[in-house]
Scaffold this motif. Structure first.
Motif, PDB file in Angstrom:
ATOM      1  N   PRO A 146     135.651   8.410 -49.009  1.00  0.00           N
ATOM      2  CA  PRO A 146     136.070   7.212 -48.263  1.00  0.00           C
ATOM      3  C   PRO A 146     134.926   6.683 -47.407  1.00  0.00           C
ATOM      4  CG  PRO A 146     137.704   8.980 -48.066  1.00  0.00           C
ATOM      5  CD  PRO A 146     136.497   9.582 -48.709  1.00  0.00           C
ATOM      6  N   ALA A 147     134.843   5.351 -47.286  1.00  0.00           N
ATOM      7  CA  ALA A 147     133.735   4.726 -46.558  1.00  0.00           C
ATOM      8  C   ALA A 147     133.635   5.242 -45.130  1.00  0.00           C
ATOM      9  CB  ALA A 147     133.902   3.205 -46.576  1.00  0.00           C
ATOM     10  N   MET A 148     134.751   5.430 -44.450  1.00  0.00           N
ATOM     11  CA  MET A 148     134.738   5.906 -43.068  1.00  0.00           C
ATOM     12  C   MET A 148     134.069   7.276 -42.976  1.00  0.00           C
ATOM     13  SD  MET A 148     135.667   5.140 -39.940  1.00  0.00           S
ATOM     14  CE  MET A 148     137.036   3.980 -40.051  1.00  0.00           C
TER      15      MET A 148
ATOM     16  N   ARG B   9     129.644   9.161 -41.588  1.00  0.00           N
ATOM     17  CA  ARG B   9     129.396  10.312 -40.719  1.00  0.00           C
ATOM     18  C   ARG B   9     128.364  11.272 -41.309  1.00  0.00           C
ATOM     19  NH1 ARG B   9     133.253  12.018 -37.107  1.00  0.00           N
ATOM     20  NH2 ARG B   9     133.090  14.177 -37.842  1.00  0.00           N
ATOM     21  N   LEU B  10     128.084  11.141 -42.597  1.00  0.00           N
ATOM     22  CA  LEU B  10     127.274  12.129 -43.280  1.00  0.00           C
ATOM     23  C   LEU B  10     125.777  11.833 -43.160  1.00  0.00           C
ATOM     24  CD1 LEU B  10     129.268  12.605 -46.618  1.00  0.00           C
ATOM     25  CD2 LEU B  10     129.505  13.848 -44.467  1.00  0.00           C
TER      26      LEU B  10
ATOM     27  N   ALA C  36     128.377  22.684 -40.130  1.00  0.00           N
ATOM     28  CA  ALA C  36     129.040  21.379 -40.131  1.00  0.00           C
ATOM     29  C   ALA C  36     129.356  20.922 -41.554  1.00  0.00           C
ATOM     30  CB  ALA C  36     128.163  20.341 -39.431  1.00  0.00           C
ATOM     31  N   VAL C  37     128.447  21.178 -42.485  1.00  0.00           N
ATOM     32  CA  VAL C  37     128.653  20.711 -43.862  1.00  0.00           C
ATOM     33  C   VAL C  37     129.889  21.360 -44.476  1.00  0.00           C
ATOM     34  CG1 VAL C  37     127.711  20.754 -46.203  1.00  0.00           C
ATOM     35  CG2 VAL C  37     126.257  20.081 -44.286  1.00  0.00           C
ATOM     36  N   ILE C  38     130.048  22.679 -44.293  1.00  0.00           N
ATOM     37  CA  ILE C  38     131.218  23.311 -44.903  1.00  0.00           C
ATOM     38  C   ILE C  38     132.494  22.903 -44.175  1.00  0.00           C
ATOM     39  CG2 ILE C  38     129.892  25.247 -45.829  1.00  0.00           C
ATOM     40  CD1 ILE C  38     131.000  27.017 -43.625  1.00  0.00           C
ATOM     41  N   GLY C  39     132.392  22.576 -42.890  1.00  0.00           N
ATOM     42  CA  GLY C  39     133.558  22.061 -42.181  1.00  0.00           C
ATOM     43  C   GLY C  39     134.002  20.723 -42.749  1.00  0.00           C
ATOM     44  N   LEU C  40     133.039  19.821 -42.968  1.00  0.00           N
ATOM     45  CA  LEU C  40     133.360  18.528 -43.559  1.00  0.00           C
ATOM     46  C   LEU C  40     133.888  18.698 -44.980  1.00  0.00           C
ATOM     47  CD1 LEU C  40     130.215  16.570 -42.311  1.00  0.00           C
ATOM     48  CD2 LEU C  40     132.576  16.153 -41.593  1.00  0.00           C
ATOM     49  N   TRP C  41     133.287  19.603 -45.728  1.00  0.00           N
ATOM     50  CA  TRP C  41     133.747  19.879 -47.097  1.00  0.00           C
ATOM     51  C   TRP C  41     135.207  20.335 -47.083  1.00  0.00           C
ATOM     52  CZ3 TRP C  41     131.570  19.547 -51.982  1.00  0.00           C
ATOM     53  CH2 TRP C  41     132.181  20.268 -53.001  1.00  0.00           C
ATOM     54  N   SER C  42     135.539  21.239 -46.184  1.00  0.00           N
ATOM     55  CA  SER C  42     136.901  21.748 -46.093  1.00  0.00           C
ATOM     56  C   SER C  42     137.890  20.624 -45.792  1.00  0.00           C
ATOM     57  CB  SER C  42     136.976  22.830 -45.018  1.00  0.00           C
ATOM     58  OG  SER C  42     138.310  23.259 -44.819  1.00  0.00           O
ATOM     59  N   ILE C  43     137.511  19.743 -44.865  1.00  0.00           N
ATOM     60  CA  ILE C  43     138.404  18.645 -44.470  1.00  0.00           C
ATOM     61  C   ILE C  43     138.581  17.653 -45.614  1.00  0.00           C
ATOM     62  CG2 ILE C  43     138.622  16.656 -42.948  1.00  0.00           C
ATOM     63  CD1 ILE C  43     137.144  18.370 -40.812  1.00  0.00           C
ATOM     64  N   LEU C  44     137.462  17.213 -46.205  1.00  0.00           N
ATOM     65  CA  LEU C  44     137.521  16.136 -47.195  1.00  0.00           C
ATOM     66  C   LEU C  44     138.122  16.596 -48.525  1.00  0.00           C
ATOM     67  CD1 LEU C  44     134.111  14.374 -46.481  1.00  0.00           C
ATOM     68  CD2 LEU C  44     136.400  13.687 -45.780  1.00  0.00           C
ATOM     69  N   ARG C  45     138.011  17.879 -48.832  1.00  0.00           N
ATOM     70  CA  ARG C  45     138.591  18.392 -50.070  1.00  0.00           C
ATOM     71  C   ARG C  45     139.919  19.115 -49.831  1.00  0.00           C
ATOM     72  NH1 ARG C  45     135.946  18.016 -54.642  1.00  0.00           N
ATOM     73  NH2 ARG C  45     137.407  19.509 -55.556  1.00  0.00           N
ATOM     74  N   ASN C  46     140.325  19.205 -48.553  1.00  0.00           N
ATOM     75  CA  ASN C  46     141.536  19.964 -48.224  1.00  0.00           C
ATOM     76  C   ASN C  46     141.443  21.366 -48.810  1.00  0.00           C
ATOM     77  OD1 ASN C  46     144.055  20.358 -47.046  1.00  0.00           O
ATOM     78  ND2 ASN C  46     145.159  19.735 -48.899  1.00  0.00           N
ATOM     79  N   GLU C  47     140.273  21.962 -48.625  1.00  0.00           N
ATOM     80  CA  GLU C  47     139.955  23.270 -49.195  1.00  0.00           C
ATOM     81  C   GLU C  47     140.054  24.338 -48.115  1.00  0.00           C
ATOM     82  OE1 GLU C  47     139.687  25.874 -51.490  1.00  0.00           O
ATOM     83  OE2 GLU C  47     138.726  24.267 -52.670  1.00  0.00           O
ATOM     84  N   THR C  48     140.820  25.398 -48.404  1.00  0.00           N
ATOM     85  CA  THR C  48     141.027  26.452 -47.405  1.00  0.00           C
ATOM     86  C   THR C  48     140.531  27.816 -47.871  1.00  0.00           C
ATOM     87  OG1 THR C  48     143.275  26.843 -48.239  1.00  0.00           O
ATOM     88  CG2 THR C  48     143.030  25.273 -46.416  1.00  0.00           C
ATOM     89  N   SER C  49     139.806  27.864 -48.965  1.00  0.00           N
ATOM     90  CA  SER C  49     139.286  29.149 -49.443  1.00  0.00           C
ATOM     91  C   SER C  49     138.068  29.559 -48.623  1.00  0.00           C
ATOM     92  CB  SER C  49     138.938  29.060 -50.927  1.00  0.00           C
ATOM     93  OG  SER C  49     138.032  28.006 -51.152  1.00  0.00           O
TER      94      SER C  49
END
Length: 239
Positions: A45-47, A51-52, A112-125
């Motif tokens: 998403p553009a928003m 941030r990246l 920070a990168v893995i935090g953003l990855w977790s949020i944007l992919r809804n990944e909890t592994s």
């Protein structure tokens, strides 16, 4: 000694964003011209894209396609130097008695990168961020192998480095240009990685080992070696 398969890979550097471009570079590697180019992450998403940083965009650009269609995919993220441009901006603000940006700080930390990855992919592994000197790729492989050994059907390994600001030039000399490499690892015995200890003569290699591994993959070599301090890592393609 660990065994694994490299099921897929993706890589990015300025001007090198396809398999054919990387194959040409691997046949005759050259230093890339300095560039502000950043990879396409229009799948976000553009928003969120705004941030990246470029380092985060590089990580997402190689990791996202490899993770397509996979659920509960553990991630190992490796970067020796991390967000050097953001860090320098923060230090400059401190030196000039300027107020610090909470957002800038939160996005500068190493995970920070893995935090953003977790949020944007809804990944909890499971996810791990490593800062591991000159053989970070190999330490990332050890983390990934442990996850595979625990039963993960696949693990995503991403290693990326940003071109450091000129202020760091006297200290950071192992990033010839910005790059990212993503490896989708699965159980198997296609590859073997073994560690030996030895007295290693210091050498200055022109290319980071992640790029040398990519050269091994694309030129169909059977093996490559990486020495760091008293550690010698031997990569062997068994099939």
């Amino acid at each position: 000694m660990i065994n694994f398969n490299i099921a897929q890979w993706r890589a990015w550097a300025p001007g090198l964003d396809s398999v054919d471009a990387w194959r040409d570079w691997c046949q005759a590697p050259t230093l890339l011209a300095q560039s502000d180019a950043a990879p396409d992450v229009s799948f976000l998403p553009a928003m969120q894209r705004r941030r990246l940083s470029r380092l985060a965009r590089m990580a997402f650009s190689v990791g996202w396609p490899l993770a397509e269609g996979l659920q509960d995919l553990p991630l190992v993220f490796v970067s020796r130097h991390g967000e050097t441009p953001r860090t320098l901006d923060i230090l400059s603000d401190l030196a000039n008695d300027q107020p610090l940006s909470p957002t800038q700080f939160s996005l500068s930390v190493h995970n920070a990168v893995i935090g953003l990855w977790s949020i944007l992919r809804n990944e909890t592994s499971e996810m791990t961020a490593l800062a591991a000197a000159g053989d970070g790729l190999e330490h990332g492989m050890l983390e990934a192998a442990a996850l595979l050994n625990e039963g993960a059907p696949a693990v995503l390994l991403v290693i990326t480095e940003e071109q450091p600001p000129q202020a760091y030039a006297s200290w950071i000399n192992d990033v010839p240009f910005p790059y990212a490499l993503g490896l989708l690892l699965t159980p198997g015995d296609e590859w073997q990685l073994a560690l030996h200890t030895a007295t290693v003569q210091p050498t200055n290699t022109q290319w980071p080992h992640a790029l040398n591994l990519l050269r091994t993959l694309l030129t169909e070599q059977g093996a490559c070696q990486h020495a760091w301090k008293n550690r010698v890592w031997n990569w062997q393609r068994k099939h």
